[in-house]
Design a protein around this motif. Structure first.
Motif, PDB file in Angstrom:
ATOM      1  N   LYS A 111       0.881  -1.162   0.000  1.00  0.00           N
ATOM      2  CA  LYS A 111       0.000   0.000   0.000  1.00  0.00           C
ATOM      3  C   LYS A 111       0.921   1.216   0.000  1.00  0.00           C
ATOM      4  CE  LYS A 111      -4.259   1.226   2.262  1.00  0.00           C
ATOM      5  NZ  LYS A 111      -5.078   1.018   3.436  1.00  0.00           N
ATOM      6  N   CYS A 112       0.766   2.084  -1.004  1.00  0.00           N
ATOM      7  CA  CYS A 112       1.684   3.227  -1.120  1.00  0.00           C
ATOM      8  C   CYS A 112       1.260   4.362  -0.190  1.00  0.00           C
ATOM      9  CB  CYS A 112       1.703   3.744  -2.555  1.00  0.00           C
ATOM     10  SG  CYS A 112       2.426   2.550  -3.683  1.00  0.00           S
ATOM     11  N   GLY A 168       6.690   6.421  -0.358  1.00  0.00           N
ATOM     12  CA  GLY A 168       7.035   5.109   0.205  1.00  0.00           C
ATOM     13  C   GLY A 168       5.799   4.261   0.394  1.00  0.00           C
ATOM     14  N   PHE A 169       5.803   3.501   1.486  1.00  0.00           N
ATOM     15  CA  PHE A 169       4.768   2.483   1.660  1.00  0.00           C
ATOM     16  C   PHE A 169       4.179   2.515   3.069  1.00  0.00           C
ATOM     17  CE2 PHE A 169       8.223   0.952  -1.066  1.00  0.00           C
ATOM     18  CZ  PHE A 169       7.536   0.868  -2.268  1.00  0.00           C
ATOM     19  N   GLU A 170       2.871   2.275   3.111  1.00  0.00           N
ATOM     20  CA  GLU A 170       2.203   2.188   4.412  1.00  0.00           C
ATOM     21  C   GLU A 170       2.210   0.729   4.904  1.00  0.00           C
ATOM     22  OE1 GLU A 170      -1.582   4.189   4.302  1.00  0.00           O
ATOM     23  OE2 GLU A 170      -2.353   2.799   5.838  1.00  0.00           O
ATOM     24  N   LYS A 171       2.111  -0.194   3.934  1.00  0.00           N
ATOM     25  CA  LYS A 171       2.113  -1.624   4.309  1.00  0.00           C
ATOM     26  C   LYS A 171       2.853  -2.414   3.226  1.00  0.00           C
ATOM     27  CE  LYS A 171      -0.998  -5.196   5.975  1.00  0.00           C
ATOM     28  NZ  LYS A 171      -2.348  -5.717   5.994  1.00  0.00           N
ATOM     29  N   VAL A 172       3.745  -3.278   3.656  1.00  0.00           N
ATOM     30  CA  VAL A 172       4.519  -4.085   2.699  1.00  0.00           C
ATOM     31  C   VAL A 172       4.432  -5.556   3.104  1.00  0.00           C
ATOM     32  CG1 VAL A 172       6.804  -4.519   1.709  1.00  0.00           C
ATOM     33  CG2 VAL A 172       6.133  -2.179   2.317  1.00  0.00           C
ATOM     34  N   GLU A 173       3.824  -6.352   2.237  1.00  0.00           N
ATOM     35  CA  GLU A 173       3.759  -7.802   2.480  1.00  0.00           C
ATOM     36  C   GLU A 173       4.515  -8.502   1.355  1.00  0.00           C
ATOM     37  OE1 GLU A 173      -0.275  -9.168   4.216  1.00  0.00           O
ATOM     38  OE2 GLU A 173      -0.658  -7.423   2.965  1.00  0.00           O
ATOM     39  N   GLU A 226       8.109   0.160   5.747  1.00  0.00           N
ATOM     40  CA  GLU A 226       6.857   0.917   5.877  1.00  0.00           C
ATOM     41  C   GLU A 226       7.175   2.335   6.317  1.00  0.00           C
ATOM     42  OE1 GLU A 226       4.296  -1.625   8.194  1.00  0.00           O
ATOM     43  OE2 GLU A 226       4.147  -3.084   6.555  1.00  0.00           O
ATOM     44  N   LYS A 227       7.695   3.103   5.360  1.00  0.00           N
ATOM     45  CA  LYS A 227       8.104   4.494   5.590  1.00  0.00           C
ATOM     46  C   LYS A 227       7.641   5.320   4.404  1.00  0.00           C
ATOM     47  CE  LYS A 227      12.326   3.182   7.968  1.00  0.00           C
ATOM     48  NZ  LYS A 227      13.739   2.968   7.795  1.00  0.00           N
ATOM     49  N   GLN A 253      18.222   5.423  -3.192  1.00  0.00           N
ATOM     50  CA  GLN A 253      19.300   4.941  -2.330  1.00  0.00           C
ATOM     51  C   GLN A 253      18.740   4.439  -0.991  1.00  0.00           C
ATOM     52  OE1 GLN A 253      22.655   4.607  -3.147  1.00  0.00           O
ATOM     53  NE2 GLN A 253      22.661   3.440  -1.222  1.00  0.00           N
ATOM     54  N   LYS A 254      17.798   5.219  -0.422  1.00  0.00           N
ATOM     55  CA  LYS A 254      17.238   4.798   0.875  1.00  0.00           C
ATOM     56  C   LYS A 254      16.473   3.482   0.732  1.00  0.00           C
ATOM     57  CE  LYS A 254      16.692   9.183   3.312  1.00  0.00           C
ATOM     58  NZ  LYS A 254      15.718  10.248   3.607  1.00  0.00           N
ATOM     59  N   LEU A 255      15.775   3.336  -0.391  1.00  0.00           N
ATOM     60  CA  LEU A 255      15.039   2.094  -0.619  1.00  0.00           C
ATOM     61  C   LEU A 255      16.013   0.918  -0.733  1.00  0.00           C
ATOM     62  CD1 LEU A 255      12.311   0.689  -1.212  1.00  0.00           C
ATOM     63  CD2 LEU A 255      12.685   1.175  -3.624  1.00  0.00           C
TER      64      LEU A 255
END
Ligand SMILES: Cc1cc2nc3c(=O)[nH]c(=O)nc-3n(C[C@H](O)[C@H](O)[C@H](O)COP(=O)(O)OP(=O)(O)OC[C@H]3O[C@@H](n4cnc5c(N)ncnc54)[C@H](O)[C@@H]3O)c2cc1C
Length: 282
Positions: A198-199, A203-208, A227-228, A234-236
């Protein structure tokens, strides 16, 4: 060996009840026939379920797609419902075998064979799918995360079969399935990575995430470190490295554990990066 070809689900269930240890189901046969030729299977009775029309459908309700186990990988790839609501599964089916295998192999067979390299398994796991199982005694709904016990092993009882695959629709979420094989076609996966995210902002609110071919069963993770909302490329890249501490892949003839760890992080980065690029937020 005796072969049955029923046309009704009830007949399949009677077969399973009657031949608990001595019988096995056959759908497309792309896994079972290979095993039969290689190691002569320890079964006296085969039940060919391909003529059971009621096990072949793709339907939708408000929140999910319901898929019969006899739907082939090709039919899933061509389905507009799959494309619209669960494109991660389409990505996975596209990577399977050759056109001949995709036309013959079924989703139920891919799940039933319980190979750690089965391509639909990480996709269905990341999507949060459940399986409806049925026996002459009961119907159950089991989250796919809890279905596998090891290579070739599932929680199915001897008199049970997979009746339906229930996959929640991706609504706000995005996702992907990507696979590393030793070549482009007909390659068993060295590592397969599926994700549903969920973007939020940059970034992302939820990553599965679900990884195939890295352990005896699919490895599912909710990755809180990702989830940031403030990712640059680079940070990713830095953040996905956390995955290497969270999975314990196997070493086998196809790859070492270390290589698999690297590839899991790389494939995850590639996929997530594409999603952020797609939203034009990096
Ligand atoms: C050359 C080749 C390449 C391949 N490439 C890939 C690949 O890239 N990726 C991949 O994932 N797979 C691959 N496969 C494996 C295979 O094609 C898939 O796993 C396929 O989905 C199996 O489906 P099937 O209908 O042929 O299963 P079958 O061989 O008929 O059955 C497989 C197992 O599932 C059980 N089963 C079938 N239906 C049910 C049900 N409804 N309920 C409970 N148990 C059931 C059977 O009893 C059996 O144990 C490949 C196979 C070959 C031969």
């Amino acid at each position: 060996m005796k072969m049955y070809s029923p046309t009704e689900i009830s007949e399949v269930l009677e077969f399973l009840q009657e031949h608990k240890e001595s019988g096995i189901l056959l759908a497309g046969g792309t896994d079972l026939i290979v095993k039969y030729k290689e190691q002569s299977l320890p079964y006296d009775f085969i039940c060919n379920i391909l003529k059971v029309e009621k096990l072949k459908y793709i339907k939708e309700d408000e929140d999910s797609l319901k898929i019969g186990p006899l739907v082939t990988h090709e039919e899933l790839m061509e389905s507009s419902l799959v494309q619209k609501h669960i494109p991660v599964l389409r990505d996975a089916c596209k990577t399977i075998g050759s056109p001949q295998i995709r036309n013959r192999g079924t989703i139920g067979g891919n799940i039933g064979t319980a190979s750690p390299a089965g391509d639909t398994l990480p996709a269905l796991t990341a999507l949060g799918a459940s399986l409806k199982t049925i026996s002459i005694e009961e119907e159950r709904i089991v989250p796919i995360k809890d279905f596998f016990r090891g290579p070739g092993k599932t929680i199915l009882k001897e008199n049970e079969m997979i009746k339906e695959i229930i996959v929640p629709k991706m609504k706000e979420e995005k996702g992907f399935y990507t696979k590393l094989g030793s070549r482009n076609a007909l390659a068993i996966s060295i590592t397969g990575v599926a994700a549903k995210v969920k973007c939020k902002g940059q970034g992302f609110e939820k990553v599965e995430v679900a990884f195939g071919s890295v352990g005896p069963t699919v490895i599912y993770k909710r990755v809180k470190e990702l989830e940031k909302s403030n990712f640059t490329k680079q940070k990713l890249w830095d953040a996905v490295q956390c995955i290497k501490e969270q999975i314990y892949p196997i070493t086998d003839v196809r790859a070492t554990a270390e290589y698999r760890k690297e590839m899991c992080a790389n494939l995850l980065y590639e996929g997530l990066n594409k999603i952020l690029d797609y939203n034009s937020i990096i």
